[in-house]
Design an enzyme around this catalytic site. Structure first.
Site, PDB file in Angstrom:
ATOM      1  N   ASP A  44      28.104  33.477  11.038  1.00 15.61           N
ATOM      2  CA  ASP A  44      27.254  33.705  12.200  1.00 15.61           C
ATOM      3  C   ASP A  44      27.616  35.019  12.899  1.00 15.61           C
ATOM      4  O   ASP A  44      28.774  35.243  13.234  1.00 15.61           O
ATOM      5  CB  ASP A  44      27.459  32.531  13.170  1.00 15.61           C
ATOM      6  CG  ASP A  44      26.490  32.553  14.327  1.00 15.61           C
ATOM      7  OD1 ASP A  44      25.295  32.362  14.088  1.00 15.61           O
ATOM      8  OD2 ASP A  44      26.930  32.784  15.463  1.00 15.61           O
ATOM      9  N   ASP A  46      28.038  26.722   7.885  1.00 11.73           N
ATOM     10  CA  ASP A  46      27.768  27.731   8.917  1.00 11.73           C
ATOM     11  C   ASP A  46      29.052  27.880   9.742  1.00 11.73           C
ATOM     12  O   ASP A  46      29.586  26.886  10.231  1.00 11.73           O
ATOM     13  CB  ASP A  46      26.622  27.237   9.803  1.00 11.73           C
ATOM     14  CG  ASP A  46      25.847  28.367  10.442  1.00 11.73           C
ATOM     15  OD1 ASP A  46      24.619  28.224  10.610  1.00 11.73           O
ATOM     16  OD2 ASP A  46      26.468  29.407  10.754  1.00 11.73           O
ATOM     17  N   ASP A  67      17.793  10.813  11.335  1.00  6.94           N
ATOM     18  CA  ASP A  67      18.673  10.060  12.244  1.00  6.94           C
ATOM     19  C   ASP A  67      18.804   8.632  11.721  1.00  6.94           C
ATOM     20  O   ASP A  67      17.805   7.930  11.540  1.00  6.94           O
ATOM     21  CB  ASP A  67      18.039  10.039  13.652  1.00  6.94           C
ATOM     22  CG  ASP A  67      18.711   9.030  14.578  1.00  6.94           C
ATOM     23  OD1 ASP A  67      18.052   8.566  15.529  1.00  6.94           O
ATOM     24  OD2 ASP A  67      19.894   8.697  14.327  1.00  6.94           O
ATOM     25  N   HIS A 101      16.241  28.632  11.830  1.00  3.05           N
ATOM     26  CA  HIS A 101      16.319  27.930  13.125  1.00  3.05           C
ATOM     27  C   HIS A 101      16.240  28.878  14.315  1.00  3.05           C
ATOM     28  O   HIS A 101      16.204  28.431  15.466  1.00  3.05           O
ATOM     29  CB  HIS A 101      17.631  27.142  13.166  1.00  3.05           C
ATOM     30  CG  HIS A 101      18.814  28.035  13.133  1.00  3.05           C
ATOM     31  ND1 HIS A 101      19.207  28.738  12.000  1.00  3.05           N
ATOM     32  CD2 HIS A 101      19.670  28.385  14.103  1.00  3.05           C
ATOM     33  CE1 HIS A 101      20.270  29.462  12.291  1.00  3.05           C
ATOM     34  NE2 HIS A 101      20.560  29.285  13.555  1.00  3.05           N
ATOM     35  N   ASP A 102      16.247  30.192  14.044  1.00  2.00           N
ATOM     36  CA  ASP A 102      16.199  31.162  15.146  1.00  2.00           C
ATOM     37  C   ASP A 102      14.828  31.797  15.337  1.00  2.00           C
ATOM     38  O   ASP A 102      14.645  32.624  16.236  1.00  2.00           O
ATOM     39  CB  ASP A 102      17.185  32.320  14.885  1.00  2.00           C
ATOM     40  CG  ASP A 102      18.614  31.900  15.104  1.00  2.00           C
ATOM     41  OD1 ASP A 102      19.502  32.483  14.461  1.00  2.00           O
ATOM     42  OD2 ASP A 102      18.849  30.968  15.915  1.00  2.00           O
ATOM     43  N   ASP A 138      21.875  13.053  11.591  1.00  2.00           N
ATOM     44  CA  ASP A 138      23.306  12.872  11.356  1.00  2.00           C
ATOM     45  C   ASP A 138      23.640  13.047   9.866  1.00  2.00           C
ATOM     46  O   ASP A 138      22.739  13.180   9.034  1.00  2.00           O
ATOM     47  CB  ASP A 138      23.763  11.495  11.855  1.00  2.00           C
ATOM     48  CG  ASP A 138      22.822  10.380  11.406  1.00  2.00           C
ATOM     49  OD1 ASP A 138      22.340   9.613  12.261  1.00  2.00           O
ATOM     50  OD2 ASP A 138      22.532  10.322  10.194  1.00  2.00           O
ATOM     51  N   GLU A 150      25.261  36.834   8.665  1.00  2.00           N
ATOM     52  CA  GLU A 150      24.059  36.888   9.479  1.00  2.00           C
ATOM     53  C   GLU A 150      24.077  38.215  10.197  1.00  2.00           C
ATOM     54  O   GLU A 150      25.043  38.540  10.888  1.00  2.00           O
ATOM     55  CB  GLU A 150      24.039  35.740  10.460  1.00  2.00           C
ATOM     56  CG  GLU A 150      22.686  35.483  11.041  1.00  2.00           C
ATOM     57  CD  GLU A 150      22.623  35.820  12.501  1.00  2.00           C
ATOM     58  OE1 GLU A 150      23.633  36.210  13.042  1.00  2.00           O
ATOM     59  OE2 GLU A 150      21.557  35.654  13.097  1.00  2.00           O
TER      60      GLU A 150
HETATM   61  O1  TEU Z   1      21.932  34.134  15.935  1.00  2.82           O
HETATM   62  C1  TEU Z   1      22.263  35.409  16.457  1.00  2.82           C
HETATM   63  C2  TEU Z   1      21.183  36.366  16.250  1.00  2.82           C
HETATM   64  O2  TEU Z   1      21.131  37.011  15.238  1.00  2.82           O
HETATM   65  C3  TEU Z   1      20.146  36.476  17.288  1.00  2.82           C
HETATM   66  O3  TEU Z   1      19.267  37.533  16.977  1.00  2.82           O
HETATM   67  C4  TEU Z   1      19.397  35.205  17.299  1.00  2.82           C
HETATM   68  O4  TEU Z   1      18.294  35.338  16.475  1.00  2.82           O
HETATM   69  C5  TEU Z   1      19.090  34.778  18.687  1.00  2.82           C
HETATM   70  O5  TEU Z   1      17.907  34.058  18.687  1.00  2.82           O
HETATM   71  C6  TEU Z   1      18.944  35.881  19.699  1.00  2.82           C
HETATM   72  O6  TEU Z   1      17.603  36.348  19.746  1.00  2.82           O
HETATM   73  C7  TEU Z   1      23.066  33.356  15.595  1.00  2.82           C
HETATM   74  C8  TEU Z   1      22.603  31.933  15.323  1.00  2.82           C
HETATM   75  O7  TEU Z   1      21.749  31.902  14.186  1.00  2.82           O
HETATM   76  C9  TEU Z   1      21.894  31.438  16.562  1.00  2.82           C
HETATM   77  O8  TEU Z   1      21.320  30.149  16.351  1.00  2.82           O
HETATM   78  C10 TEU Z   1      22.893  31.385  17.699  1.00  2.82           C
HETATM   79  O9  TEU Z   1      22.205  31.045  18.893  1.00  2.82           O
HETATM   80  C11 TEU Z   1      23.590  32.733  17.891  1.00  2.82           C
HETATM   81  O10 TEU Z   1      24.003  33.349  16.663  1.00  2.82           O
HETATM   82  C12 TEU Z   1      24.856  32.544  18.696  1.00  2.82           C
HETATM   83  O11 TEU Z   1      25.782  31.825  17.922  1.00  2.82           O
END
Ligand code: TEU
Length: 547
Positions: free
Chosen positions: A194, A98, A21, A324-325, A29, A251
């Site tokens: 995505d 993305d 940041d 990030h998920d 940013d 993804e």
């Molecule tokens: O994630 C969608 C997805 O594959 C889900 O399994 C995801 O891991 C989510 O945590 C549900 O358990 C993509 C993006 O990577 C995620 O950050 C977004 O929240 C989602 O799509 C919706 O755009």
């Protein structure tokens, strides 16, 4: 096997809110990424994947796009975006944007119009029904929301503010193609698509059957719909084909092994590779992410071997252990206590020597790990917040809810990058949007950058070693000890060359019979390797590469 630059590349994922940041806003940013461009280049990565920075109301941290042609003010300006693209290109680094085209924000102009009346020309940009079926959202609750203005329900597989686009409508397809072309003209080098597997809906909206697991629902009802390949092939032929050398990554929510080659097969004209998620969801209990499940190494090795087969058949994969998920790989697979550095180096070795395009999540190169949120007030992720509300309604205690969010919630892996031991790890002069992991005083870039034994230095050396050997890209992969509970031992074979990777993924020393005289030690996360008469003794979390 065809040689491709995107098979040889290594990707570094940046979660822009948490990288650096420069305004004191508490959120990262674009200027911050630009200021760290030489750090990024010093890693030796070839591609940077940045999570969405488009204009968004921030319901799902940018995966709810309000304007695809505008940079969110919190991140900066389009001019700065162009400066970032140039700065990356000046250093020979490509940018993977993305792109979220399964759904838009409910504040996107298309949905504002669509919801305004049943006769509005944008009405069928989305899915509307008079009565909902029993589809569930990924983020708890029903996947249908009643809209007061026209008294109909709209479909949202994710949050209520993420509205699924109707790709059956040729105008939607036309608009989406325009968005891709706009960013390609700006010079981006590819896209991470995505939930691309969800864009084609089964128009009969089949009911979820009682006996279906959540995985069954995703794999067989939400994903891999009847026209998904037609849509992706059109996108490829009408847009991507005009830009040589793109990297396209899907993804893969719901992409199962038996349909994977339909997306990434060499002559499918669809996408280059996929993030398959089966090893990532392997610690989900029956009720999903926030339900416990103890996974083990034998399962994880079996999943890597299972998916590696699509590469034998001409497909391609990303190799990753977090993003990030999901929670931080060091907390999930490694040892954040006594063997913090050794296990971080081992996991980085695993990602960089398995077969596929490696993707390293920001902070993994210095050994960042999960944060323990102290209260529900600290939770930021919409998936976790919705879960907490639903679980609380069902009577679950706040303590148990927090425990489950700390077990597998997405905030774990979204904490600010740890640059130094200064306040807020040098990430912000303001209040960070998500608390910095308190271990930043010992785990940070400044402390590691000049330490030749650090995780960061090991990672840079590992990457430069990998680049010298095509075998790590094009070599066959063979798991030699699939049933061993602690050792992950695999070969990479290419023409006359063999690399042997031995990972001790346990807190105990483990023997392994091998005549070390026949090998050179090319990588070792320890300064030594115990050996006597035909057997080595791997220290806890020791990883070695022999040739
Ligand atoms: O994630 C969608 C997805 O594959 C889900 O399994 C995801 O891991 C989510 O945590 C549900 O358990 C993509 C993006 O990577 C995620 O950050 C977004 O929240 C989602 O799509 C919706 O755009």
């Amino acid at each position: 096997m065809r040689k491709e630059w995107w098979k040889e590349a290594v990707i570094y994922q940046i979660y822009p809110s948490s990288f650096l940041d420069t305004t004191g806003s508490g959120s990262g940013d674009i200027r911050g990424i630009i200021n760290k461009i030489d750090y990024i280049a010093s890693l030796g990565v070839d591609v940077v994947w940045i999570s969405p920075m488009y204009d968004s109301p921030w319901d799902d941290n940018g995966y709810d796009i309000r304007d695809y042609y505008k940079i969110a003010e919190k991140f900066g300006t389009m001019e700065e975006m162009k400066e970032l693209i140039q700065a990356l290109h000046d250093r020979g680094i490509k940018l993977l944007m993305d792109m979220v085209v399964n759904h838009t924000s409910d504040e996107h102009e298309w949905f504002v119009q669509s919801r305004s009346s049943k006769q509005n020309p944008y009405r069928d940009f989305y899915f509307w029904k008079e009565s909902p079926n029993n589809w569930k959202s990924f983020f708890s609750g029903s996947a249908w929301e009643l809209d007061d203005q026209t008294k109909e329900y709209y479909l949202h597989l994710f949050s209520k503010k993420q509205i699924d686009l109707n790709w059956e409508n040729p105008r939607v397809v036309e608009e989406v193609h325009k968005i891709f072309k706009y960013w390609l003209e700006l010079g981006v080098d590819g896209f991470r698509l995505d939930v691309i597997s969800l864009i084609s809906k089964r128009l009969d909206f089949p009911e979820i059957k009682e006996d279906m697991s959540w995985t069954d629902v995703i794999d067989n009802i939400y994903a891999n719909g009847p026209r998904v390949h037609e849509y992706i092939q059109n996108l490829n032929r009408q847009v991507f084909a005009s830009y040589p050398d793109l990297m396209t990554v899907g993804e893969g929510a719901g992409i199962t092994l038996d349909v994977a080659l339909d997306y990434v097969g060499e002559d499918r004209d669809e996408i280059d590779m996929i993030f398959q998620l089966e090893h990532m969801t392997n610690n989900y209990g029956v009720e999903g992410r926030f339900d416990y499940r103890k996974e083990n190494l034998v399962e994880i090795k079996a999943l890597f071997s299972k998916w590696d087969k699509i590469i034998d058949q001409g497909g391609w994969l990303n190799i990753f252990l977090d993003n990030h998920d999901f929670i931080r790989m060091l907390s999930r697979y490694g040892n954040t206590d006594e063997y913090h550095a050794a296990s971080a180096k081992l996991l980085l070795t695993m990602i960089c020597t398995l077969r596929g395009t490696p993707c390293i999540y920001y902070g993994s190169e210095i050994g960042m790990s999960n944060i323990e949120l102290k209260s529900l007030e600290e939770v930021r992720d919409v998936e976790s917040l919705n879960y907490a509300a639903e679980a609380s309604e069902k009577g679950m205690s706040e303590e148990e809810i927090l425990k489950r969010i700390n077990y597998n919630g997405r905030d774990n892996a979204r904490t600010p990058m740890q640059w130094s031991d200064e306040v807020n790890a040098g990430f912000t002069s303001g209040t960070p949007w998500l608390r910095v992991n308190p271990d930043y005083t010992s785990i940070n870039v400044a402390k590691q950058v000049d330490d030749e034994d650090s995780i960061l230095s090991y990672f840079k050396t590992l990457l430069s070693y990998r680049k010298k050997h095509d075998i790590f890209v094009y070599g066959e992969y063979v798991d030699l000890l699939p049933d061993h509970p602690n050792l992950f031992v695999y070969e990479r074979n290419h023409e006359e060359e063999t690399k042997l990777i031995i990972l001790n993924m346990s807190d105990e020393p483990v023997p392994y019979s091998i005549d070390l005289m026949d090998y050179d030690i090319e990588c070792n996360n320890y300064p030594h390797l115990e050996y006597n008469d035909g057997s080595i003794r791997l220290s806890p979390w020791q990883s070695i590469v022999l040739s």
